[in-house]
Design a protein around this motif. Structure first.
Motif, PDB file in Angstrom:
ATOM      1  N   THR A 165       0.842  -1.200   0.000  1.00 28.41           N
ATOM      2  CA  THR A 165       0.000   0.000   0.000  1.00 28.41           C
ATOM      3  C   THR A 165       0.876   1.248   0.000  1.00 28.41           C
ATOM      4  O   THR A 165       1.965   1.255   0.564  1.00 28.41           O
ATOM      5  N   ALA A 166       0.386   2.285  -0.635  1.00 29.01           N
ATOM      6  CA  ALA A 166       1.064   3.579  -0.598  1.00 29.01           C
ATOM      7  C   ALA A 166      -0.011   4.634  -0.343  1.00 29.01           C
ATOM      8  O   ALA A 166      -0.738   5.015  -1.260  1.00 29.01           O
ATOM      9  N   PRO A 167      -0.161   5.066   0.932  1.00 25.56           N
ATOM     10  CA  PRO A 167      -1.174   6.101   1.183  1.00 25.56           C
ATOM     11  C   PRO A 167      -0.773   7.397   0.488  1.00 25.56           C
ATOM     12  O   PRO A 167       0.353   7.854   0.657  1.00 25.56           O
ATOM     13  N   ILE A 168      -1.675   7.927  -0.310  1.00 25.36           N
ATOM     14  CA  ILE A 168      -1.398   9.195  -0.999  1.00 25.36           C
ATOM     15  C   ILE A 168      -1.947  10.332  -0.156  1.00 25.36           C
ATOM     16  O   ILE A 168      -1.361  11.392  -0.048  1.00 25.36           O
ATOM     17  N   THR A 169      -3.124  10.072   0.452  1.00 21.91           N
ATOM     18  CA  THR A 169      -3.672  11.061   1.378  1.00 21.91           C
ATOM     19  C   THR A 169      -3.773  10.407   2.759  1.00 21.91           C
ATOM     20  O   THR A 169      -3.687   9.191   2.883  1.00 21.91           O
ATOM     21  N   TRP A 170      -3.957  11.250   3.745  1.00 21.54           N
ATOM     22  CA  TRP A 170      -4.099  10.755   5.133  1.00 21.54           C
ATOM     23  C   TRP A 170      -5.301  11.473   5.731  1.00 21.54           C
ATOM     24  O   TRP A 170      -5.454  12.682   5.526  1.00 21.54           O
ATOM     25  N   PRO A 171      -6.158  10.722   6.434  1.00 22.69           N
ATOM     26  CA  PRO A 171      -7.352  11.392   6.964  1.00 22.69           C
ATOM     27  C   PRO A 171      -7.013  12.371   8.098  1.00 22.69           C
ATOM     28  O   PRO A 171      -6.167  12.069   8.940  1.00 22.69           O
ATOM     29  N   ILE A 172      -7.664  13.512   8.084  1.00 23.44           N
ATOM     30  CA  ILE A 172      -7.528  14.453   9.203  1.00 23.44           C
ATOM     31  C   ILE A 172      -8.733  14.190  10.103  1.00 23.44           C
ATOM     32  O   ILE A 172      -9.862  14.572   9.781  1.00 23.44           O
ATOM     33  N   GLY A 173      -8.475  13.446  11.175  1.00 21.63           N
ATOM     34  CA  GLY A 173      -9.550  13.060  12.089  1.00 21.63           C
ATOM     35  C   GLY A 173     -10.389  11.932  11.512  1.00 21.63           C
ATOM     36  O   GLY A 173     -10.142  11.442  10.397  1.00 21.63           O
ATOM     37  N   GLN A 174     -11.353  11.487  12.301  1.00 25.62           N
ATOM     38  CA  GLN A 174     -12.292  10.462  11.827  1.00 25.62           C
ATOM     39  C   GLN A 174     -13.583  10.563  12.608  1.00 25.62           C
ATOM     40  O   GLN A 174     -13.631  11.198  13.666  1.00 25.62           O
ATOM     41  N   HIS A 183      -2.608  15.590   1.780  1.00 22.91           N
ATOM     42  CA  HIS A 183      -1.839  14.959   0.710  1.00 22.91           C
ATOM     43  C   HIS A 183      -0.387  14.870   1.144  1.00 22.91           C
ATOM     44  O   HIS A 183       0.289  15.891   1.312  1.00 22.91           O
ATOM     45  N   LEU A 184       0.102  13.637   1.315  1.00 24.92           N
ATOM     46  CA  LEU A 184       1.417  13.444   1.925  1.00 24.92           C
ATOM     47  C   LEU A 184       2.555  14.041   1.100  1.00 24.92           C
ATOM     48  O   LEU A 184       3.441  14.694   1.642  1.00 24.92           O
ATOM     49  N   ALA A 185       2.524  13.816  -0.210  1.00 17.80           N
ATOM     50  CA  ALA A 185       3.642  14.291  -1.030  1.00 17.80           C
ATOM     51  C   ALA A 185       3.558  15.790  -1.289  1.00 17.80           C
ATOM     52  O   ALA A 185       4.575  16.473  -1.369  1.00 17.80           O
ATOM     53  N   GLN A 186       2.330  16.285  -1.399  1.00 17.25           N
ATOM     54  CA  GLN A 186       2.188  17.702  -1.768  1.00 17.25           C
ATOM     55  C   GLN A 186       2.082  18.652  -0.579  1.00 17.25           C
ATOM     56  O   GLN A 186       2.086  19.870  -0.769  1.00 17.25           O
ATOM     57  N   ASN A 187       1.966  18.097   0.626  1.00 10.53           N
ATOM     58  CA  ASN A 187       1.724  18.946   1.794  1.00 10.53           C
ATOM     59  C   ASN A 187       0.574  19.900   1.522  1.00 10.53           C
ATOM     60  O   ASN A 187       0.736  21.128   1.506  1.00 10.53           O
ATOM     61  N   ALA A 188      -0.570  19.327   1.267  1.00 14.71           N
ATOM     62  CA  ALA A 188      -1.728  20.156   0.950  1.00 14.71           C
ATOM     63  C   ALA A 188      -2.973  19.495   1.514  1.00 14.71           C
ATOM     64  O   ALA A 188      -3.008  18.276   1.715  1.00 14.71           O
ATOM     65  N   GLY A 258     -12.724  13.341  -0.636  1.00 12.27           N
ATOM     66  CA  GLY A 258     -11.804  12.375  -1.243  1.00 12.27           C
ATOM     67  C   GLY A 258     -12.203  11.931  -2.638  1.00 12.27           C
ATOM     68  O   GLY A 258     -11.438  11.243  -3.310  1.00 12.27           O
ATOM     69  N   VAL A 259     -13.382  12.322  -3.083  1.00 11.99           N
ATOM     70  CA  VAL A 259     -13.865  11.836  -4.381  1.00 11.99           C
ATOM     71  C   VAL A 259     -13.071  12.483  -5.531  1.00 11.99           C
ATOM     72  O   VAL A 259     -12.676  11.822  -6.489  1.00 11.99           O
ATOM     73  N   ARG A 260     -12.829  13.776  -5.373  1.00 13.60           N
ATOM     74  CA  ARG A 260     -12.081  14.468  -6.419  1.00 13.60           C
ATOM     75  C   ARG A 260     -10.653  13.902  -6.532  1.00 13.60           C
ATOM     76  O   ARG A 260     -10.132  13.709  -7.627  1.00 13.60           O
ATOM     77  N   ASP A 261     -10.050  13.620  -5.385  1.00 13.56           N
ATOM     78  CA  ASP A 261      -8.707  13.012  -5.407  1.00 13.56           C
ATOM     79  C   ASP A 261      -8.731  11.695  -6.170  1.00 13.56           C
ATOM     80  O   ASP A 261      -7.810  11.373  -6.915  1.00 13.56           O
TER      81      ASP A 261
END
Ligand code: G4P
Length: 524
Positions: A165-174, A183-188, A258-261
């Motif tokens: 697995t390679a998480p591209i995004t990470w959830p902020i809270g749940q 977004h991990l790579a883009q810091n956004a 997350g749908v647009r991502d």
């Protein structure tokens, strides 16, 4: 022209969504179409299901059992891409339909419920994708509800599916505090539909990232993100295309997070239409001559018109309205006078389609599942699978006068892939076979509503069915002759061996080493 084709092919992304029922496939489909501008308001996909249900009698079954029997195709555009989303029935009794549909896609989105993780049907469908080396993008849905720990979810995917697995995004809270994704790579940060662009931030501790969370969750989020950066694998595009790695996105389909991502990921990383293996050569998607294959037939798309639509995946060239194609199975020409694209809300006539596109071809029984259409070349695409039925029944007809009509009706439905039909060599009545019990109900309902044929099904004395093959035709001949009462022919006239139970199949397989007993047959 070659350049136009190459450009059109490069834009296309043909995919399916695989999920365990209730994970959110319908909701996500709806949102993808909404973002792609194919529908005006969310709710249309379900609304459409309801409309069909009330209009069509045979789909009573669907209404009663609350499942979707129909597979549909939806085309939408987003950014520079044209997306073809092939929907699959959720119920496992229609698994063979799903597997055939997966033979027509280039990638898949795997939807996982953030609280439930990998469920049985996800696993099964994933295995089918793996067999075909279909690259998978993962969408962890329902982050707005109580979810498992993010690392746990990733670990489960790795362990249960043996997939990096390679998480591209990470959830902020749940759950209640779910506020968006980082977004991990883009810091956004992206917060949902309201933000078409991601907001760049200086790091996870930013006000626009951790600052979105209640005080007591901030520290944890910042630590998790740091750990994720150290511990998780970076995304490797080649490993993804080879089916070894899945990029993971988090979100909430219901709330448009997350749908647009996900759509952008399909566009950026999803493979364009693949080159397709045929019996004599590999066909490149950018070749100028049109080739295509039928992976599904559907009757009664519009109950008012009793039409029958063959769903065709274009593999190369340009499929143009009005063109003459060759149906390779029969060698006969066929005029494609009204090919149709399927947008979410209506059918419109397509003028041309390219590799990756799925087009509906109305016909009156000329086309069968697995058929190849070309501009003249005699090649056959393999790989639309036919699974040995697990339920075998004899059809009992109340009115003997209608035997001929029944034969025709069964033949048609076998061509559509609703059932498989076997004619015993000893001349006894036909046997129908299905993979899931609900298919028998659909068959019964359709025979009654569409053909006014009241039928019953009785147990056959067989419960196992295998296609038989041998390198030496004489061996096959000997086997057939010594088992005449247990041999039948399928729609293509290929022989099958019918066994009372698994034990007798194994017994015969031991004795007849030259015979191959096959549980899956590719359509020809
Ligand atoms: P399926 O096609 O995979 O079977 O799932 P579907 O989209 O129908 O979703 C199953 C249920 O989960 C639906 O609720 C849906 O609203 C809900 N759901 C889907 N995505 C999310 C999400 O991101 N967050 C939350 N909280 N719920 C989600 P339902 O009550 O069964 O149906 P409905 O009456 O709301 O339509």
């Amino acid at each position: 022209m070659a350049e136009d084709i190459a450009k059109a092919v490069a834009r296309r992304r043909t995919f399916a969504i695989i999920a365990h029922p209730d994970a959110g496939k319908t909701t996500l489909t709806e949102k993808l179409l909404l973002f792609g501008g194919a529908i005006q308001l969310a709710g249309e996909v379900k609304a459409k299901k309801d409309r069909i249900q009330t209009r069509s009698d045979w789909m009573k079954i669907e209404r009663e059992r609350g499942i979707s029997v129909v597979t549909s195709v939806m085309t939408f555009e987003y950014g520079d891409n044209v997306f073809n989303l092939l929907d699959t029935p959720g119920h496992e009794d229609f698994a063979d339909d799903t597997y055939r549909t997966l033979s027509a896609v280039d990638s898949a989105v795997m939807v996982i419920d953030a609280a439930k993780g990998i469920e049985p049907r996800t696993l099964k469908l994933f295995e089918v994708c793996r067999l075909r080396d279909i690259p998978i993008i993962t969408f962890v849905n329902k982050m707005d509800r109580e979810a498992r720990n993010t690392f746990e979810i990733l670990d489960e995917i790795e362990e249960k599916l043996a997939l990096d697995t390679a998480p591209i995004t990470w959830p902020i809270g749940q759950g209640k505090t779910f506020a968006g994704t980082y977004h991990l790579a883009q810091n956004a940060v992206r917060r949902g539909d309201a933000e078409a662009e991601r907001t760049p931030v200086h790091g996870p501790d930013s006000n626009r990232a951790a600052g979105l969370l209640p005080d007591n969750e901030r520290e944890n989020f910042i630590e998790e993100l740091e750990l994720a950066r150290e511990a998780c694998r970076p995304f490797d595009h080649d490993a993804f295309l080879e089916g070894h790695m899945t990029p993971v996105y988090f979100g909430s389909a219901l709330r448009n997070y997350g749908v647009r991502d996900l759509i952008e990921a399909l566009g950026a990383y999803g493979p364009p239409p693949r080159d397709q293996e045929a019996d004599t050569r590999k066909v490149e998607a950018t070749e100028e001559k049109m080739t295509s294959f039928v992976f599904k037939i559907q009757a009664n798309m519009d109950p008012n018109h009793r039409d029958r639509i063959a769903f065709v995946r274009v593999c190369s060239g340009e499929l143009k309205r009005g063109m003459k194609a060759k149906l390779v199975r029969t060698g006969k020409p066929m005029s494609l006078s009204a090919p149709q694209f399927f947008f979410a809300r209506s059918r419109i006539t397509a003028d041309e389609a390219y590799a990756g596109d799925v087009v509906g071809i109305p016909n009156h029984g000329t086309l069968r599942i697995g058929d190849t259409l070309t501009e003249g070349e005699a090649i056959l695409f393999r790989g639309v699978p036919n699974f040995a039925p697990e339920i075998l029944r004899r059809v009992r007809l109340g009115d003997a006068m209608k035997a001929k009509k029944l034969k025709e009706a069964l033949h048609q439905m076998a061509e559509e892939g609703v059932v498989q039909l076997f004619s015993p060599e000893d001349g006894s009545p036909a046997i129908v076979g299905v993979v899931g019990a609900l298919q028998i109900d659909v068959l019964k309902e359709r025979l009654s509503v569409e053909y006014t044929l009241p039928v019953d099904f009785e147990m056959a004395r067989f419960s196992v069915c295998r296609w038989i093959e041998a390198d030496d035709p004489a061996d096959l001949q000997r086997f057939v002759e010594s088992h005449r009462g247990d041999i039948a022919r399928d729609l293509d006239n290929d022989p099958v061996f019918l066994a009372q139970h698994e034990f007798s199949l194994n017994y015969e397989a031991e004795r007849w080493k030259a015979i191959r007993f096959k549980a899956v047959k590719d359509y020809q």
